[in-house]
Design an enzyme around this catalytic site. Structure first.
Site, PDB file in Angstrom:
ATOM      1  N   ASP A  57       0.860  -1.165   0.000  1.00  0.00           N
ATOM      2  CA  ASP A  57       0.000   0.000   0.000  1.00  0.00           C
ATOM      3  C   ASP A  57       0.911   1.233   0.000  1.00  0.00           C
ATOM      4  O   ASP A  57       2.120   1.115   0.249  1.00  0.00           O
ATOM      5  CB  ASP A  57      -0.898  -0.034   1.240  1.00  0.00           C
ATOM      6  CG  ASP A  57      -1.760   1.201   1.377  1.00  0.00           C
ATOM      7  OD1 ASP A  57      -2.399   1.599   0.389  1.00  0.00           O
ATOM      8  OD2 ASP A  57      -1.783   1.780   2.481  1.00  0.00           O
TER       9      ASP A  57
ATOM     10  N   ASP B  91      -0.103   5.240   0.952  1.00  0.00           N
ATOM     11  CA  ASP B  91      -0.321   6.176   2.056  1.00  0.00           C
ATOM     12  C   ASP B  91      -0.485   5.428   3.370  1.00  0.00           C
ATOM     13  O   ASP B  91      -1.340   4.541   3.498  1.00  0.00           O
ATOM     14  CB  ASP B  91      -1.581   7.012   1.794  1.00  0.00           C
ATOM     15  CG  ASP B  91      -1.465   7.855   0.541  1.00  0.00           C
ATOM     16  OD1 ASP B  91      -0.681   8.809   0.546  1.00  0.00           O
ATOM     17  OD2 ASP B  91      -2.152   7.541  -0.458  1.00  0.00           O
TER      18      ASP B  91
ATOM     19  N   ASP C 230      -1.816  -1.120   5.939  1.00  0.00           N
ATOM     20  CA  ASP C 230      -2.078  -0.527   7.250  1.00  0.00           C
ATOM     21  C   ASP C 230      -3.558  -0.482   7.610  1.00  0.00           C
ATOM     22  O   ASP C 230      -3.914   0.040   8.658  1.00  0.00           O
ATOM     23  CB  ASP C 230      -1.505   0.892   7.307  1.00  0.00           C
ATOM     24  CG  ASP C 230      -2.222   1.852   6.353  1.00  0.00           C
ATOM     25  OD1 ASP C 230      -2.570   1.424   5.231  1.00  0.00           O
ATOM     26  OD2 ASP C 230      -2.433   3.012   6.728  1.00  0.00           O
TER      27      ASP C 230
END
Length: 223
Positions: free
Chosen positions: A12, A14, A174
């Site tokens: 991922d 951001d 995240d």
């Protein structure tokens, strides 16, 4: 590293590779100001990130008075995105240890790719601005395959892995968008506890949780 258990590692963007909140939050607040709404804290915006720019702004509007008309929402989205594009790498930086971990993985022969719910064009622009493009063999954004196929759907993970030559892959993220996509793709997933977690990291159903990038490669080797 010998006998590394994965041919490909997907990341991922951001909240995983980069800490972009200090550029995303001002863009959100710029749109809120245009709507006459109060600004939200940078910490609040951290919790809005994960589903892409549209969902991030939806959450900010919900927090500050509720939704607006579709026409106005489209206008506010443009306002936020124009501000973000103009300041895309003013304050955004890779998380500590990120570059070192990517370098070690590349040197071990692992192929790397990005799978983000940020649109592909700004994702590529940000990665390039940070001097990180050379690490990645594929970069997939929310609109690369169509937004109805973005995470938590597994499509971009499977497509990116295919672009990288195929083989055993793991996902690093995240949020639940990442864990759900990885599970749907039948791939192991590691969650970063210091990212933009939408729920408690230990509750996401990941195969592992790490507190810093120094733990990433040992965790991958243990899966």
């Amino acid at each position: 590293m010998t006998d590394f258990p994965f041919d490909i590692v997907l990341f991922d963007l951001d909240g995983t590779l980069v800490d972009s909140n200090l550029d995303l939050a001002p863009a959100v607040n710029h749109a809120l100001t245009a709507q006459g709404r109060k600004n939200v804290s940078h910490e609040a915006v951290r919790g809005f990130i994960g589903g892409g720019a549209v969902r991030m702004l939806e959450r900010a509007l919900e927090e500050t008075g509720g939704p607006v008309s579709k026409e106005r929402f489209d206008e506010l989205t443009d306002i936020a995105l124009q501000h973000y594009w103009a300041h895309i790498a003013d304050n955004t930086v890779p998380f500590p240890g990120c570059i070192e971990a990517l370098t070690q993985l590349k040197e071990s022969g692992v192929t790397l790719a990005v799978c983000t719910n940020k649109s592909e064009a700004p994702a590529r622009e940000l990665i390039e601005a940070l001097g990180m493009t050379h690490f990645f063999s594929a970069i997939y954004g929310a609109d690369t395959l169509g937004r109805d196929r973005a995470k938590p759907h597994p499509d971009m993970l499977l497509a990116a892995a295919k672009d990288c030559g195929g083989g055993r892959f793991a996902m690093i993220g995240d949020s639940t968008f990442d864990t759900r996509a990885a599970k749907a793709a039948n791939a192991p997933v590691i969650v970063l506890s210091f990212g933009y977690n939408d729920i408690a990291p230990g509750e996401m159903g990941a195969d592992g949780v790490i507190d810093n990038f120094a733990e990433l490669i040992p965790m991958l080797q243990s899966l």
